[in-house]
Design a protein around this motif. Structure first.
Motif, PDB file in Angstrom:
ATOM      1  N   TRP A   1      10.719   6.983 -12.224  1.00 40.46           N
ATOM      2  CA  TRP A   1      11.989   6.456 -11.730  1.00 40.46           C
ATOM      3  C   TRP A   1      12.739   7.798 -10.808  1.00 40.46           C
ATOM      4  N   TRP A   2      12.061   8.739 -10.707  1.00 42.70           N
ATOM      5  CA  TRP A   2      12.778   9.759  -9.803  1.00 42.70           C
ATOM      6  C   TRP A   2      11.546   9.632  -8.350  1.00 42.70           C
ATOM      7  N   LYS A   3      10.628   9.195  -8.077  1.00 45.79           N
ATOM      8  CA  LYS A   3       9.816   8.996  -6.818  1.00 45.79           C
ATOM      9  C   LYS A   3      10.688   8.732  -5.569  1.00 45.79           C
ATOM     10  N   THR A   4      11.385   7.821  -5.516  1.00 48.22           N
ATOM     11  CA  THR A   4      12.104   7.554  -4.273  1.00 48.22           C
ATOM     12  C   THR A   4      13.206   8.329  -3.960  1.00 48.22           C
ATOM     13  N   GLU A   5      13.771   8.496  -3.002  1.00 48.18           N
ATOM     14  CA  GLU A   5      14.791   9.362  -2.536  1.00 48.18           C
ATOM     15  C   GLU A   5      16.022   8.670  -2.904  1.00 48.18           C
ATOM     16  N   ARG A   6      16.311   7.491  -3.047  1.00 48.19           N
ATOM     17  CA  ARG A   6      17.370   6.694  -3.526  1.00 48.19           C
ATOM     18  C   ARG A   6      17.574   6.429  -5.011  1.00 48.19           C
ATOM     19  N   SER A   7      16.881   7.442  -5.778  1.00 51.14           N
ATOM     20  CA  SER A   7      16.927   7.244  -7.174  1.00 51.14           C
ATOM     21  C   SER A   7      18.073   7.968  -7.763  1.00 51.14           C
ATOM     22  N   GLY A   8      18.452   8.879  -7.137  1.00 46.90           N
ATOM     23  CA  GLY A   8      19.812   9.618  -7.462  1.00 46.90           C
ATOM     24  C   GLY A   8      20.894   8.897  -7.494  1.00 46.90           C
ATOM     25  N   TYR A   9      21.188   7.943  -6.649  1.00 46.82           N
ATOM     26  CA  TYR A   9      22.228   7.033  -6.351  1.00 46.82           C
ATOM     27  C   TYR A   9      22.406   6.230  -7.686  1.00 46.82           C
ATOM     28  N   ILE A  10      21.209   5.912  -8.297  1.00 43.48           N
ATOM     29  CA  ILE A  10      21.367   4.892  -9.350  1.00 43.48           C
ATOM     30  C   ILE A  10      21.478   5.914 -10.711  1.00 43.48           C
ATOM     31  N   LEU A  11      20.580   7.066 -10.743  1.00 46.75           N
ATOM     32  CA  LEU A  11      20.304   7.749 -12.173  1.00 46.75           C
ATOM     33  C   LEU A  11      21.680   8.680 -12.278  1.00 46.75           C
ATOM     34  N   TYR A  12      22.141   9.435 -11.251  1.00 51.33           N
ATOM     35  CA  TYR A  12      23.251  10.238 -11.590  1.00 51.33           C
ATOM     36  C   TYR A  12      24.655   9.442 -12.247  1.00 51.33           C
ATOM     37  N   PRO A  13      24.962   8.353 -11.608  1.00 53.20           N
ATOM     38  CA  PRO A  13      26.008   7.640 -12.472  1.00 53.20           C
ATOM     39  C   PRO A  13      25.671   7.181 -13.813  1.00 53.20           C
ATOM     40  N   TYR A  14      24.341   6.764 -13.896  1.00 54.49           N
ATOM     41  CA  TYR A  14      23.716   6.286 -15.116  1.00 54.49           C
ATOM     42  C   TYR A  14      24.099   7.417 -16.398  1.00 54.49           C
ATOM     43  N   PHE A  15      23.682   8.581 -15.686  1.00 52.16           N
ATOM     44  CA  PHE A  15      23.454   9.846 -16.851  1.00 52.16           C
ATOM     45  C   PHE A  15      24.980  10.058 -17.088  1.00 52.16           C
TER      46      PHE A  15
ATOM     47  N   PRO B   1       0.702  -1.090   0.017  1.00 56.62           N
ATOM     48  CA  PRO B   1      -0.098   0.045  -0.111  1.00 56.62           C
ATOM     49  C   PRO B   1       0.838   1.285  -0.057  1.00 56.62           C
ATOM     50  N   TYR B   2       1.959   1.312   0.726  1.00 53.66           N
ATOM     51  CA  TYR B   2       2.883   2.464   0.804  1.00 53.66           C
ATOM     52  C   TYR B   2       3.339   2.754  -0.619  1.00 53.66           C
ATOM     53  N   TYR B   3       3.908   1.688  -1.174  1.00 51.38           N
ATOM     54  CA  TYR B   3       4.400   1.957  -2.773  1.00 51.38           C
ATOM     55  C   TYR B   3       3.261   2.054  -3.740  1.00 51.38           C
ATOM     56  N   GLN B   4       2.075   1.773  -3.606  1.00 52.59           N
ATOM     57  CA  GLN B   4       0.834   2.083  -4.531  1.00 52.59           C
ATOM     58  C   GLN B   4       0.662   3.547  -4.396  1.00 52.59           C
ATOM     59  N   ARG B   5       0.556   3.880  -3.302  1.00 55.26           N
ATOM     60  CA  ARG B   5       0.487   5.479  -2.910  1.00 55.26           C
ATOM     61  C   ARG B   5       1.341   6.252  -3.298  1.00 55.26           C
ATOM     62  N   LEU B   6       2.859   5.864  -3.273  1.00 55.46           N
ATOM     63  CA  LEU B   6       3.877   6.507  -3.887  1.00 55.46           C
ATOM     64  C   LEU B   6       3.807   6.568  -5.174  1.00 55.46           C
ATOM     65  N   TYR B   7       3.737   5.463  -5.880  1.00 50.35           N
ATOM     66  CA  TYR B   7       4.036   5.404  -7.442  1.00 50.35           C
ATOM     67  C   TYR B   7       2.778   5.824  -7.886  1.00 50.35           C
ATOM     68  N   GLN B   8       1.563   5.965  -7.519  1.00 56.66           N
ATOM     69  CA  GLN B   8       0.277   6.319  -8.167  1.00 56.66           C
ATOM     70  C   GLN B   8      -0.034   7.656  -7.982  1.00 56.66           C
ATOM     71  N   ALA B   9       0.797   8.336  -6.978  1.00 56.88           N
ATOM     72  CA  ALA B   9       0.511   9.881  -6.824  1.00 56.88           C
ATOM     73  C   ALA B   9       0.831  10.708  -7.958  1.00 56.88           C
ATOM     74  N   HIS B  10      -0.332  11.598  -8.309  1.00 56.98           N
ATOM     75  CA  HIS B  10       0.081  12.640  -9.362  1.00 56.98           C
ATOM     76  C   HIS B  10       0.682  13.955  -8.798  1.00 56.98           C
ATOM     77  N   ASP B  11       2.106  13.644  -8.538  1.00 59.53           N
ATOM     78  CA  ASP B  11       2.831  15.023  -8.183  1.00 59.53           C
ATOM     79  C   ASP B  11       3.750  15.433  -9.315  1.00 59.53           C
ATOM     80  N   GLY B  12       3.710  14.995 -10.486  1.00 56.80           N
ATOM     81  CA  GLY B  12       4.275  15.888 -11.557  1.00 56.80           C
ATOM     82  C   GLY B  12       5.913  14.932 -11.693  1.00 56.80           C
ATOM     83  N   LYS B  13       6.442  14.163 -10.780  1.00 56.57           N
ATOM     84  CA  LYS B  13       7.397  13.382 -11.137  1.00 56.57           C
ATOM     85  C   LYS B  13       7.372  12.182 -11.815  1.00 56.57           C
TER      86      LYS B  13
END
Length: 77
Positions: A35-49, A20-32
């Protein structure tokens, strides 16, 4: 009997249900983006970029040298 013991040893019986936590997180219409929804996304995306950009730059550098007849990244040939 063995399957119950194995499942308890693996830690799945008394674990908190996070669905239920991840459903609310990923289905929230917050404009993000998703792949940027969690606080740990940058640890994976910045090295990838960084690797993606570096690979693109090195590819076009090698392409530019090949156009002028240089078949290696560095050197005379």
């Amino acid at each position: 009997m063995v399957s119950r013991t194995v499942s308890r040893m693996a830690g799945f019986v008394y674990r908190e249900n996070r669905v239920p936590y991840y459903q609310r997180l990923y289905q929230a219409h917050d404009g993000k983006r998703q792949w940027w929804k969690t606080e740990r996304s940058g640890y994976i995306l910045y090295p990838y970029f960084f690797l993606l950009g570096t690979g693109g730059i090195l590819t076009f550098y090698g392409l530019g040298r090949a156009v002028f007849g240089k078949k290696t990244f560095f050197g005379k040939n």
